[in-house]
Design an enzyme around this catalytic site. Structure first.
Site, PDB file in Angstrom:
ATOM      1  N   HIS A 164       0.833  -1.211   0.000  1.00 59.67           N
ATOM      2  CA  HIS A 164       0.000   0.000   0.000  1.00 59.67           C
ATOM      3  C   HIS A 164       0.867   1.260   0.000  1.00 59.67           C
ATOM      4  O   HIS A 164       0.523   2.268  -0.625  1.00 59.67           O
ATOM      5  CB  HIS A 164      -0.892   0.048   1.243  1.00 59.67           C
ATOM      6  CG  HIS A 164      -1.904  -1.056   1.329  1.00 59.67           C
ATOM      7  ND1 HIS A 164      -1.766  -2.138   2.164  1.00 59.67           N
ATOM      8  CD2 HIS A 164      -3.081  -1.236   0.675  1.00 59.67           C
ATOM      9  CE1 HIS A 164      -2.813  -2.935   2.030  1.00 59.67           C
ATOM     10  NE2 HIS A 164      -3.623  -2.415   1.134  1.00 59.67           N
ATOM     11  N   SER A 221      -2.790  -8.144   2.551  1.00 59.17           N
ATOM     12  CA  SER A 221      -3.268  -8.122   3.940  1.00 59.17           C
ATOM     13  C   SER A 221      -3.654  -9.519   4.393  1.00 59.17           C
ATOM     14  O   SER A 221      -3.553  -9.847   5.569  1.00 59.17           O
ATOM     15  CB  SER A 221      -4.473  -7.192   4.071  1.00 59.17           C
ATOM     16  OG  SER A 221      -4.126  -5.890   3.636  1.00 59.17           O
ATOM     17  N   GLN A 230     -18.608  -5.886  -1.047  1.00 55.82           N
ATOM     18  CA  GLN A 230     -17.790  -6.754  -1.889  1.00 55.82           C
ATOM     19  C   GLN A 230     -17.460  -8.076  -1.211  1.00 55.82           C
ATOM     20  O   GLN A 230     -16.705  -8.878  -1.759  1.00 55.82           O
ATOM     21  CB  GLN A 230     -16.514  -6.035  -2.344  1.00 55.82           C
ATOM     22  CG  GLN A 230     -15.477  -5.821  -1.266  1.00 55.82           C
ATOM     23  CD  GLN A 230     -14.407  -4.833  -1.719  1.00 55.82           C
ATOM     24  OE1 GLN A 230     -14.674  -3.663  -1.971  1.00 55.82           O
ATOM     25  NE2 GLN A 230     -13.172  -5.304  -1.838  1.00 55.82           N
ATOM     26  N   GLY A 258      -3.422  -1.062  -6.992  1.00 54.24           N
ATOM     27  CA  GLY A 258      -2.356  -2.038  -7.134  1.00 54.24           C
ATOM     28  C   GLY A 258      -2.641  -3.032  -8.246  1.00 54.24           C
ATOM     29  O   GLY A 258      -3.765  -3.491  -8.415  1.00 54.24           O
ATOM     30  N   GLU A 259      -1.586  -3.382  -8.993  1.00 52.39           N
ATOM     31  CA  GLU A 259      -1.725  -4.434 -10.016  1.00 52.39           C
ATOM     32  C   GLU A 259      -1.900  -5.806  -9.381  1.00 52.39           C
ATOM     33  O   GLU A 259      -2.269  -6.763 -10.058  1.00 52.39           O
ATOM     34  CB  GLU A 259      -0.506  -4.436 -10.937  1.00 52.39           C
ATOM     35  CG  GLU A 259      -0.471  -3.247 -11.886  1.00 52.39           C
ATOM     36  CD  GLU A 259       0.680  -3.328 -12.869  1.00 52.39           C
ATOM     37  OE1 GLU A 259       1.563  -4.207 -12.706  1.00 52.39           O
ATOM     38  OE2 GLU A 259       0.707  -2.496 -13.798  1.00 52.39           O
ATOM     39  N   ASP A 262      -4.242  -6.739  -7.570  1.00 56.01           N
ATOM     40  CA  ASP A 262      -5.631  -7.066  -7.905  1.00 56.01           C
ATOM     41  C   ASP A 262      -5.859  -6.631  -9.347  1.00 56.01           C
ATOM     42  O   ASP A 262      -6.514  -5.624  -9.621  1.00 56.01           O
ATOM     43  CB  ASP A 262      -6.579  -6.348  -6.934  1.00 56.01           C
ATOM     44  CG  ASP A 262      -6.350  -6.770  -5.500  1.00 56.01           C
ATOM     45  OD1 ASP A 262      -6.731  -7.895  -5.145  1.00 56.01           O
ATOM     46  OD2 ASP A 262      -5.751  -5.995  -4.738  1.00 56.01           O
ATOM     47  N   LEU A 305       2.751  -9.045  -1.650  1.00 54.98           N
ATOM     48  CA  LEU A 305       2.263  -8.572  -0.351  1.00 54.98           C
ATOM     49  C   LEU A 305       0.744  -8.457  -0.388  1.00 54.98           C
ATOM     50  O   LEU A 305       0.168  -7.983  -1.363  1.00 54.98           O
ATOM     51  CB  LEU A 305       2.891  -7.222  -0.002  1.00 54.98           C
ATOM     52  CG  LEU A 305       4.414  -7.222   0.171  1.00 54.98           C
ATOM     53  CD1 LEU A 305       4.854  -5.924   0.854  1.00 54.98           C
ATOM     54  CD2 LEU A 305       4.901  -8.431   0.968  1.00 54.98           C
ATOM     55  N   LEU A 309       4.171  -5.233  -5.143  1.00 60.48           N
ATOM     56  CA  LEU A 309       5.350  -5.359  -4.297  1.00 60.48           C
ATOM     57  C   LEU A 309       5.396  -6.784  -3.749  1.00 60.48           C
ATOM     58  O   LEU A 309       4.363  -7.349  -3.380  1.00 60.48           O
ATOM     59  CB  LEU A 309       5.279  -4.347  -3.142  1.00 60.48           C
ATOM     60  CG  LEU A 309       6.627  -4.016  -2.487  1.00 60.48           C
ATOM     61  CD1 LEU A 309       7.531  -3.263  -3.448  1.00 60.48           C
ATOM     62  CD2 LEU A 309       6.418  -3.206  -1.221  1.00 60.48           C
TER      63      LEU A 309
END
EC number: 6.3.2.1
Lengths: 286, 286
Positions: free
Chosen positions: B44, B193, B68, B154-155, B157, B191, B183
């Site tokens: 992030h 969560s 979601q 982020g790529e 997702d 990475l 990352l």
């Protein structure tokens, strides 16, 4: 953006629209927006007047939105006369006409749909199930394209007004949605682009719609049960010469929910009925 | 808006968020936005760094979006630690945290849904059918709430990035959508969560996902048929210790369409697989 007589600028692309609005913003001017499908009449011009009351600059759009027409509906024959529309908008003091092509609004690859429950349930949706999905999508797009402070919609399309207001709130679109009262001819007929389809004989019948709804509204106000007032109005419309009545309905004015008991909140009576191949809608406060 | 240690302002309402952004606009500052669900990690923070490259001010949001998550998914247990998130965002140079309640984002009466076809078809949607509807709705709302010049996703997702880009284009939301590379830890694990859910043993397996996808991508580049490369990777994941593989798929990078013949456009390999109760996703360019 090219100028046409009588000098109302016409933006054909989102880019030129935004460039103009951006320049107005740079000058600190407020912006109001009036979306239309063209075939303008005095009713539309009252929306422009309302918009002018609320902002320094007024953008009107003319776009006959294909996603709100079903295959059997009148997309192909919907009246179009851009030169006349531009003249009327100029006379009304509009500052910019946004008149995009279908491919500008829906470029290849477009694949997003919007569904608004709540106020879109029933009434028009029972007869035009895809209508409000198409309306919500094009209005979301137009609002985000123009980025006005305020957008003015006619109460003539009352359910549409509530659907648009719900959608704009739910998607946090930062344009305030304002409703403007319906303009009527000297006989009470709500002005509509589709009135142009009516024969003289049909026009005489059409002019009874408003009065029949007003009588039903008065009856409900005098504690006539809603279902009885709705049926009485339906029968009166058929007796007046309407070919078919899609609905006459008394609903809560703020969200179009049905009353479960007595009328204990502001109410609205709404109707849709057919004259030949023409479908008319109207509504009144109760 | 209240300040909390270490001094990162936190907006709880759309109104206070907009007041801050409006003030920045008044000063002529550019604004970038990084939406997150919190539980922040270095990935992030690279999004925040990317945002800082592109604008004068950075808003990050932390909102675990209920729409979601399906009923059986991990909404209730999704990791939450706002104080830690705020510290990390401050250190990363973020200027405002938007951390609304669920009722601020979805007040009573909310009834609008967004469906994005195109890039949302298949892959994640086959296993989480409501996921992208929920993502598209909350992102549309957040983008319209913040009104940033640019928003960074982020790529990691990757399908979500394409769905968001499609939705924002289709609704003409005037915020540019930017993707930021994934990352990875020293072992190539993307990475996430949800990595926090993994046991030591599961972590060792998880770290093989990236390498197995890289091998499949290399095989496709060397003209191995797509279906064979996908099957080989699936088998390798199961052999490595993944409990279940939802998909391994090579698709067109720009819209996630299947290749009907040879790979004749930029491609991406995407996968989702389970370790115990944890579902991991990853993707790589081919």
């Amino acid at each position: 953006m090219t100028a046409t007589p009588p000098s109302l600028p016409i933006a054909r692309t989102v880019e030129s629209l935004r460039a103009t609005v951006r320049e107005w913003r740079r000058q600190g001017l407020g912006v109001a927006f009036v979306p239309t499908m063209g075939a303008l009449h005095e009713g539309h011009l009252t929306l422009v007047a309302e918009a002018k009351e609320r902002a320094d600059r007024v953008v009107a759009s003319v776009f006959v939105n294909p996603t709100q027409f079903a295959a059997h509906e009148d997309l192909g024959t919907y009246p179009r006369d851009e030169a006349r529309d531009a003249t009327l908008l100029t006379e009304a003091g509009c500052h910019l006409l946004f008149a995009p092509t279908v491919s500008e609004i829906y470029p290849e690859g477009s694949s997003t749909r919007i569904e608004v429950d709540g106020p879109s349930q029933g009434l028009e949706t029972d007869f035009r199930p895809h209508f409000f999905g198409g309306v919500a999508l094009v209005v979301a797009k137009l609002l985000n394209q123009v980025q006005a402070d305020v957008a003015v919609f006619g109460e003539k399309d009352y359910q549409q007004l509530l659907v648009v207001r719900r959608m704009a709130a739910d998607l946090d679109i930062p344009t305030r949605i304002v409703g403007s009262p319906t303009l009527r001819d000297g006989h009470g007929l709500a002005l509509s682009s589709r009135n142009a389809y009516l024969s003289e004989a049909e026009l005489a019948v059409a002019r009874q719609l408003n009065g029949i709804l007003a009588e039903a509204a008065a009856a409900v106000s005098a504690d006539t049960p809603i279902a009885l007032a709705e049926d009485t109005a339906t029968n009166a419309l058929l007796a007046a010469g309407f070919r078919q009545v899609d609905y006459v309905a008394v609903r809560r004015a703020d969200d179009l929910a049905r009353f479960k008991g007595p009328v204990d909140a502001p109410a609205r009576i709404l109707a849709a009925a057919w004259l030949g191949k023409t479908r008319l809608i109207d509504n009144l406060p109760v």
